[in-house]
Design an enzyme around this catalytic site. Sequence first.
Site, PDB file in Angstrom:
ATOM      1  N   LYS A  35      88.199 -83.161  51.928  1.00  0.00           N
ATOM      2  CA  LYS A  35      89.256 -83.713  52.791  1.00  0.00           C
ATOM      3  C   LYS A  35      88.861 -85.124  53.245  1.00  0.00           C
ATOM      4  O   LYS A  35      87.709 -85.536  53.077  1.00  0.00           O
ATOM      5  CB  LYS A  35      89.444 -82.795  53.998  1.00  0.00           C
ATOM      6  CG  LYS A  35      88.198 -82.723  54.889  1.00  0.00           C
ATOM      7  CD  LYS A  35      88.284 -81.615  55.914  1.00  0.00           C
ATOM      8  CE  LYS A  35      86.993 -81.554  56.731  1.00  0.00           C
ATOM      9  NZ  LYS A  35      86.942 -80.367  57.592  1.00  0.00           N
ATOM     10  N   ARG A 129      90.772 -72.903  67.547  1.00  0.00           N
ATOM     11  CA  ARG A 129      91.531 -73.994  66.947  1.00  0.00           C
ATOM     12  C   ARG A 129      92.561 -73.284  66.071  1.00  0.00           C
ATOM     13  O   ARG A 129      93.454 -72.647  66.588  1.00  0.00           O
ATOM     14  CB  ARG A 129      90.582 -74.948  66.211  1.00  0.00           C
ATOM     15  CG  ARG A 129      91.156 -76.311  65.976  1.00  0.00           C
ATOM     16  CD  ARG A 129      90.165 -77.263  65.335  1.00  0.00           C
ATOM     17  NE  ARG A 129      89.641 -76.772  64.066  1.00  0.00           N
ATOM     18  CZ  ARG A 129      88.847 -77.467  63.259  1.00  0.00           C
ATOM     19  NH1 ARG A 129      88.467 -78.692  63.583  1.00  0.00           N
ATOM     20  NH2 ARG A 129      88.420 -76.954  62.133  1.00  0.00           N
ATOM     21  N   TYR A 261      84.118-112.581  70.187  1.00  0.00           N
ATOM     22  CA  TYR A 261      85.174-112.330  71.169  1.00  0.00           C
ATOM     23  C   TYR A 261      84.569-111.861  72.484  1.00  0.00           C
ATOM     24  O   TYR A 261      83.699-110.990  72.510  1.00  0.00           O
ATOM     25  CB  TYR A 261      86.134-111.247  70.657  1.00  0.00           C
ATOM     26  CG  TYR A 261      87.093-111.744  69.602  1.00  0.00           C
ATOM     27  CD1 TYR A 261      88.017-112.749  69.878  1.00  0.00           C
ATOM     28  CD2 TYR A 261      87.085-111.177  68.334  1.00  0.00           C
ATOM     29  CE1 TYR A 261      88.901-113.191  68.904  1.00  0.00           C
ATOM     30  CE2 TYR A 261      87.971-111.607  67.353  1.00  0.00           C
ATOM     31  CZ  TYR A 261      88.878-112.621  67.648  1.00  0.00           C
ATOM     32  OH  TYR A 261      89.745-113.048  66.689  1.00  0.00           O
ATOM     33  N   MET A 309      87.665-107.910  63.367  1.00  0.00           N
ATOM     34  CA  MET A 309      88.397-107.193  62.320  1.00  0.00           C
ATOM     35  C   MET A 309      87.762-107.354  60.940  1.00  0.00           C
ATOM     36  O   MET A 309      87.671-106.408  60.171  1.00  0.00           O
ATOM     37  CB  MET A 309      89.865-107.632  62.291  1.00  0.00           C
ATOM     38  CG  MET A 309      90.707-106.726  61.410  1.00  0.00           C
ATOM     39  SD  MET A 309      92.429-107.198  61.278  1.00  0.00           S
ATOM     40  CE  MET A 309      93.020-106.927  62.921  1.00  0.00           C
TER      41      MET A 309
HETATM   42  C1  LIG Z   1      85.670 -79.698  57.304  1.00  0.00           C
HETATM   43  C2  LIG Z   1      85.548 -78.264  57.103  1.00  0.00           C
HETATM   44  C3  LIG Z   1      84.435 -77.708  56.480  1.00  0.00           C
HETATM   45  C4  LIG Z   1      83.224 -78.527  56.089  1.00  0.00           C
HETATM   46  O1  LIG Z   1      82.470 -78.830  57.230  1.00  0.00           O
HETATM   47  P1  LIG Z   1      81.124 -79.713  57.151  1.00  0.00           P
HETATM   48  O2  LIG Z   1      80.619 -79.708  58.531  1.00  0.00           O
HETATM   49  O3  LIG Z   1      81.554 -81.063  56.717  1.00  0.00           O
HETATM   50  O4  LIG Z   1      80.250 -79.069  56.167  1.00  0.00           O
HETATM   51  C5  LIG Z   1      84.444 -76.364  56.218  1.00  0.00           C
HETATM   52  N1  LIG Z   1      85.488 -75.583  56.582  1.00  0.00           N
HETATM   53  C6  LIG Z   1      86.574 -76.085  57.213  1.00  0.00           C
HETATM   54  C7  LIG Z   1      87.681 -75.182  57.597  1.00  0.00           C
HETATM   55  C8  LIG Z   1      86.639 -77.432  57.503  1.00  0.00           C
HETATM   56  O5  LIG Z   1      87.708 -77.928  58.136  1.00  0.00           O
END
Ligand SMILES: *Cc1c(COP(=O)(O)O)cnc(C)c1O
Length: 365
Positions: A35, A129, A261, A309
């Site tokens: 992801k 969550r 800045y 930037m």
């Molecule tokens: C991001 C994620 C992982 C991986 O987690 P890491 O800490 O990057 O190894 C695994 N399971 C779910 C559901 C996630 O959202």
Amino acid sequence: MTFSARARIRRSAIRHNLQLIKSKAPGARVMAVIKGNAYGHGVVSVAQALEEADCLAVVRLAEARVLRRAGIVRPIALLGGILSADDLNEVLSLDLQIGVHDAQQIRWLEGHAGAPPVAWLKIDTGMNRLGIRPGDAADAIARLQTCTRELGLMTHFSCADDLENPTTRQQLSRFMALAEHFDGAVSVANSASLLGSEETLDELAEIRRQGRLWIRPGLALYGISPFSGTVGADYGLRPVMQFEATLISVKELPAGDRVGYGGTWKAERDTMLGIVAVGYADGYSRYIPTGTPVLINGRRVPVVGRVSMDLTAVDLGLDSADKVGDGVILWGDELPVEEIAEFAATIPYQLVTGITHREAPIYEE
Ligand SMILES: *Cc1c(COP(=O)(O)O)cnc(C)c1O
């Protein structure tokens, strides 16, 4: 020679890290988490380098779409699941597995007339969550078994990066209570629980021997440690990304002059000021403060003043022989991103996923 920031990505390091993670849980299958544009490393190239992973996992439908359009035909799990009944048609046409975390998603699946997808039911064992509460799991499983092709269970740990925290044990025991009465695949274990916790892996050993365990590493694939105060190399991991830029100006700075800045930094002595072609639009965070090191010609020099930037100032020191065109490493092998994250009071996840790739990354073997 390049004049602006870019990431250099080493595929051999990804493969090495995957093998190392696999050795922690022999026989488990791997859902490689890519992801967030593969944590900023470039999702398509990383997917190609992860040919030894059993499944790729993304969170958003758009991420899966990019992979399929790039010709990636391997199993992909859409961990975020569907956000509407319409999404289901695209999920099926892209041949994605889906995460299911809410009763509404179950209703959409039940109402769908076409071929059923492979699904993973997410159990909320304490992170609060996403996920179905353990008490509602039996009902959800029964319903999903009528409207999915194959069903697995998954859960996610909230505190696995804190080895003293008893939450992981509690979450795992809630999950195992369900998994033991279920005969399908079960998916658990992010990077922290794979690298840090023998205890978690021991608990999962029976499920692993049954060939039902799927692990879900993310960060460790990229060679980064999830534990504060440590770096990937402490666990035998190799950093995958080097984030680099170029020195585009070198000039004298008299004592008393201010830089950048807001003029937040003042030279206490005469020095040479370097300007690096990297800024927050490249993903070099504005929260990186004065004093954060960068590597130039093999030595560490500090960032001074505010990151802007497109540009960042560094104090090269009066004896500097650095010149325009010299390479600058913002993080990489010799300057772990974990360390830069501590300076910026954030986590390495945020720094690497923040890389914007204004300049295309360089992929190396
Ligand atoms: C991001 C994620 C992982 C991986 O987690 P890491 O800490 O990057 O190894 C695994 N399971 C779910 C559901 C996630 O959202």
